[in-house]
Design an enzyme around this catalytic site. Sequence first.
Site, PDB file in Angstrom:
ATOM      1  N   SER B  46     -26.469 -47.336 -23.585  1.00  0.00           N
ATOM      2  CA  SER B  46     -26.229 -46.794 -22.250  1.00  0.00           C
ATOM      3  C   SER B  46     -26.051 -47.899 -21.211  1.00  0.00           C
ATOM      4  O   SER B  46     -25.544 -47.661 -20.128  1.00  0.00           O
ATOM      5  CB  SER B  46     -27.381 -45.882 -21.823  1.00  0.00           C
ATOM      6  N   CYS B 247     -29.502 -37.103 -22.116  1.00  0.00           N
ATOM      7  CA  CYS B 247     -28.977 -38.016 -21.098  1.00  0.00           C
ATOM      8  C   CYS B 247     -27.496 -37.750 -20.861  1.00  0.00           C
ATOM      9  O   CYS B 247     -27.135 -36.683 -20.369  1.00  0.00           O
ATOM     10  CB  CYS B 247     -29.276 -39.460 -21.496  1.00  0.00           C
ATOM     11  N   LEU B 248     -26.612 -38.659 -21.243  1.00  0.00           N
ATOM     12  CA  LEU B 248     -25.180 -38.395 -21.100  1.00  0.00           C
ATOM     13  C   LEU B 248     -24.825 -37.084 -21.802  1.00  0.00           C
ATOM     14  O   LEU B 248     -24.008 -36.300 -21.305  1.00  0.00           O
ATOM     15  CB  LEU B 248     -24.368 -39.554 -21.703  1.00  0.00           C
ATOM     16  N   ASN B 289     -32.597 -43.659 -18.242  1.00  0.00           N
ATOM     17  CA  ASN B 289     -31.579 -44.682 -18.056  1.00  0.00           C
ATOM     18  C   ASN B 289     -30.255 -43.985 -17.790  1.00  0.00           C
ATOM     19  O   ASN B 289     -29.473 -43.742 -18.687  1.00  0.00           O
ATOM     20  CB  ASN B 289     -31.489 -45.543 -19.320  1.00  0.00           C
ATOM     21  N   GLY B 291     -27.023 -43.193 -14.629  1.00  0.00           N
ATOM     22  CA  GLY B 291     -26.471 -43.408 -13.306  1.00  0.00           C
ATOM     23  C   GLY B 291     -25.821 -42.154 -12.735  1.00  0.00           C
ATOM     24  O   GLY B 291     -25.444 -42.111 -11.565  1.00  0.00           O
ATOM     25  N   HIS B 331     -35.145 -39.299 -21.806  1.00  0.00           N
ATOM     26  CA  HIS B 331     -35.088 -39.670 -23.216  1.00  0.00           C
ATOM     27  C   HIS B 331     -36.336 -39.214 -23.962  1.00  0.00           C
ATOM     28  O   HIS B 331     -37.348 -39.916 -23.937  1.00  0.00           O
ATOM     29  CB  HIS B 331     -34.922 -41.184 -23.348  1.00  0.00           C
ATOM     30  N   GLU B 333     -36.838 -39.369 -26.979  1.00  0.00           N
ATOM     31  CA  GLU B 333     -37.136 -40.327 -28.060  1.00  0.00           C
ATOM     32  C   GLU B 333     -37.864 -41.565 -27.521  1.00  0.00           C
ATOM     33  O   GLU B 333     -38.242 -42.457 -28.284  1.00  0.00           O
ATOM     34  CB  GLU B 333     -35.846 -40.736 -28.778  1.00  0.00           C
TER      35      GLU B 333
END
Lengths: 1066, 353
Positions: B46, B247-248, B289, B291, B331, B333
């Site tokens: 990432s 996330c993404l 993490n 943006g 996350h 994980e």
Amino acid sequence: MINHKKPKWKKILLLGSGAIRIGQAGEFDYSGSQAIKALKEECIKTILINPNIATIQTSDYLADKVYFLPVNASFVEKVITKERPDGILLGFGGQTGLNVGLELAEKGVLKKYKVEVLGTPIQAIQDTEDRELFVKKIKEIGLKVPVSKAVKNVNDAVAFAEEIGYPVMCRIAYALGGLGSGVAHNRKQIVELTKKAFSYSNQILIEEYLGGWKELEYEVVRDQYDNCVVVCSMENVDPMGIHTGESIVTAPVQTLSASEAFKLRSISIRVIRHLGIVGECNIQFALDPQSEDYRVIEVNARLSRSSALASKATGYPLAFIAAKLSLGYSLTQVQNIITGETSACFEPALDYVVVKFPRWDLHKFKRVSVRLGSEMKSVGEVMAVGRSFEEALQKAIRMLDCGMNGLVCNSLEFSDLETELRKPTDKRIFAIVEALKKGYSIEDIAKFSKVTPWFLYKIRNIVEIETKMKRYTLAEVPHAFLKEAKQKGFSDHQIALLTKSSEPEVRKRRKKLKIIPSVKQIDTLAAEYPAQTNYLYMTYNGSTDDIDFKQKHQVVVLGGGAYRIGSSVEFDWCCVNSVTTLRKLKYQTIMINCNPETVSTDYDICDKLYFEELTFERVLDIYEKETPLGMIVSMGGQIPNNLALSLHEVGVPILGTSPQDIDIAEDRHKFSALLDTLGVDQPAWKELTSLETAEDFANKVGYPVLVRPSYVLSGAAMSIALSNMELREYLKKASEVSKKYPVVISKFITGAKEIEIDAVADHGKLYCYAISEHVENAGVHSGDATIVLPPQRTYIETMRRVKIIAKNVAASLKITGPFNIQFIAKDNEVKVIECNLRASRSFPFVSKVFKINFIDLATKIIMGKRVPPIDRSAFDLDYVGVKASQFSFMRLKGSDPILGVEMASTGEVACLGDDFNEAFLKSLLSIEFKLPKKTILLSTGPIESKTDFIKSTWILKTLGFTFYATKGTADFMVANGIPVEVLHWPLERKEPNTLTYIAKGKIDLVINIPKNIEKEELDNDYLIRRKAVDFNVPLITNLQLAKRFVESISQVTLSDLKIKSWDEYK
Amino acid sequence: MQEAKLILEDGSKFSGFSFGSHAPTTGEVVFNTGMVGYPESLTDPSYRGQILVLTYPLIGNYGVPGNEREDNLLKFFESEKIQVAGLIVTDYSHEYSHWNAKKSLSVWMQEQNIPGIYNVDTRELTKKLRKKGTMLGKIIHDDERISLRDPNKQNLVAEVSIQKPIVYKKGKLKVLLVDCGMKNSIIRAFLKRDFSVVRVPWDYDFTTEDVDGIVLSNGPGDPKKCNEIIEHVKTMLSKNIPILGICLGSQILALAAGANTYKLKYGHRSQNQPCMECGTNRCYITSQNHGYAVDADTLSQDWREWFTNGNDQTNEGIKHLSKPFFGAQFHPEASPGPDDTEFLFDLFTRAMK
């Protein structure tokens, strides 16, 4: 959804921790004060029991009712009966509060009076305190604890130790600061250790020894909705085997991988959930330095020294939040006070490193062992913040105020380095430095000391800079290298020593090169969100300041630094009260202090808090940035007082009494000359530079004499010499006597009373004062003495003279602010023995007994505000306050528990009573003195004191006590018609022996008045006193105290001690 | 000590000393407030194209572990190589000590040609990024001329994904993992639960695969650049195979469901982000993490906001009302970070059984 209901409790009882002692210090003033603030916000009435009168938590503006009473089950029950609270908080008064709470629960008292335990339930406390239950609980969730077994007698201890193999660790259940714990390497040691341990506890634990493993602590918070956060992780520089209170500690962890750090975090959360803790707890881990293997060592289900440190290290107000969670709030409902924007449900991210360093005062004690181990001996600590480990470490060492210039540039010598590394003392870090200089490899040092190499590399970085710096003169030091040295924590003074220049020159040069420190904020989120925080530190590892310096009308108050023997929570009380008054007067306040155990370093106390060194260099750095109106140096004890003149000389405005006048009081010669001009008497004294002149002087004024070495690093203490021989012995031992290190000898007046005056003056005019008397005769340090206010046995004429002298001294030194003078008085003759133009240890005591805040008034006067005259009747009390000293001899293995001219107490309590006897007994009970029931062992010293005590012995006999005595005392008693059983001296090694009787619990009280004669007799006396302390048998060693004690118990019984809150004494 | 400089797009300069490689580099400058876990962070795909600023000042303390493999994955890292373009710290620790370390951070970065700068006031730099928002920047040593490059204009996901599918065999049940720049720990989470994992390239058409569940991984950059995968996910939304976006992946799931995403001023990169589970009193501490974020207001009727950020109230997770579709912005994980939300894998595997 979130429950916004107000808490249901109306009145909550909070247990304080009592006197400051080793293992339980000022951190509980911080946690208790925070708890009270949290409850007040909810409009809940608070009742506080704490005899520690010098605390902030016992201020009139915090708890609704304050009881200066012993924190023990019987007194707390009486307060409960009277106050009928509906809730009780047990987690804010240290181990004392927790133990008393457990006892009350077990006795059914809490149930009987329907007092609900808030926060962590009793069961969870029991599960963490009882080792066997604890081990069972941890194993239930499949986690690892050290292999161990709880045993109830010495034989079982030996058997288990031999089953798992030596060395083994012995621990005591329900102990604060690892009391009585130790490592046994063989059968003899385990027998010795466990025998002693069973005298305080009926259960001890034998476990596998994990010496050399890494030691870590996690501070965990949980709410009743099961939300958990780990607020701080800490790594001890010293490995397992050294008590965490004795360890240098860093936050956050430094040498753990993410996998290790988060594994321990997960375990912490599993543990706190499984135990069902609501509020805060501390979990200690051991981690194998060669794998991820770990052990859960212990859980403290309460606020602790470590949690105070974690609060200060992160800016996360643990105690305040724990109190809110105890009331049923969820973490998400409580605000992060620092950012003002986010909630308390988060884990602080640090963008700095914190180093905690313990402060020891072992040189104050005779015969004490200086080795560090599983028992705590340190009396205080400092915390340094930096952006490199080296910077924080060197700052911390200077903050200790032990005469060290930092990690390097000290003159210490070690005869046997390898032993120093293997068996650490309070000087170990300096031994590591020495070893590096002598060429030991990092591997060898790590092997001997078990310190993780990373820390050793960092220490080596500092040593390398020292070596390199020596090659230059100041003018030659390259710009980049000078900056690097500052970034690695070198002070101007260290650089001056290395480049053979002076501190002002170094300062001038670095400022010219624009090497100046930056001011950074501690904001809990590493700058991720904007923060309103006023919590600041300085670093050379930064390029800009976080704040601007536009505030006007700022006043700086310098704090007291590390708690130590002689300077403790009292000065923090003075600082906090001074700041509070300044804020009321609409000044912007700046506090500078470096002690994480204090209330003065709570950021809600002042407008700006600099968690910084109290050194000339750093205070001046802050002055130059902030340009305040001035600085108050009279509140924080001796450290700020000592800085006054040097700060004044560089143009820093010192508020209050002028630094030149402070200097007159501090300089023995100048002050003596002043007393002479005032016609005030003082004991004859002289500063001497050779043994011969010393003897001549002593013979001239006559023995006994008081010998005061100039302060050198050997740590020699003050002492009384009775003869030429003793004087010679002493001077030989103490230090070299020379022109550079003269010794001061003064006439010691025997049989004199000691009297103190605490006062405030306004431009030389005595404004208010309190005269108090000591129970013990002169010769016992004023910090160890039992102090009575108002005086009960001092002549009116003596009081009048004391007052006149104070008036004259105030006038001639143009005192503006607080001061304290100590006198000795004999037959109405008064002599001055000491004068300090600053607040003294007894200011909180006199302020609270009189209910007139001397510090508030002093601060107003210092700031030039008008104060109304005080009605004289305010000093006319219908009650008496007695302050008693708390000693920690039990923790200082081998130390001689005797009172003398060097201060030895670690804390104090004060209680109020309708008369002296009541207040005195309450205060004795508050320092955990157990009243004797049947038997007393007497050894009453020289013939004069034997005679003096005989009347008291008669009284004791009438009260039904039976006596044991050593030969001389027994003969004397029999001659006076008192029946007594003779016990042999320890060194006679014959039964019935004093030591055996003490060890077997056959003696309730030992009265041992020391003699100063033969070596053998001294040793015998010492052995008796030490045994009494080791076996937790009450001990009195002072004749006046013994007599007053006998008088008091003959006139007042336990049931006569009234349960009255502070405000009920009118 | 060789000097090095970080120059930001607004012209501000931060000087320090070089470690790692001395090669110049450019990228988007972002900060992370985690206090531990640089080997994991640096290999997190990432971070592709980004120059990472660590706010914790002491870095390199415990070195870097070796390249041991387990289940055909580097055991101690999150991908095969360092993904960040550069690293900025305050106090680099030239010496390290740890039982599991094989080399220093600097040596590791040299091996992979990644430059680093130490002796920078990373707090000041972070404040700048916080106030002005994430900026482009470059690391130079002498006065090399390199121009700033905006990684968000590249197809970062394509750069970090794999070329052809890889199978990680464990139990009978099978998860299809769309690699948009996946962290190894996501695979480990499933292997640990005895699921086999089929890891496929980001643009792989998985709409006809016979699997028990689909995971859309984390990855770098703007989710709107991931058209192919968004289309594939859209197809899958009409079916009932459980989907977990991380996330993404969560942003892609939202985009496929018709919601919108936007760029955060300076993102969330830390190990201490509090996430509230909507409708409960529960709050979890998470590792993050990213943006970009999902705009929860644009979620359709069938979707609900699942988690929100306790600090800034942005969306931290979404779930479908009736179907087993879940998205987590954080996350679960962890690695590096707290494992508070690891239960999401349990929840998801339960949906698959």
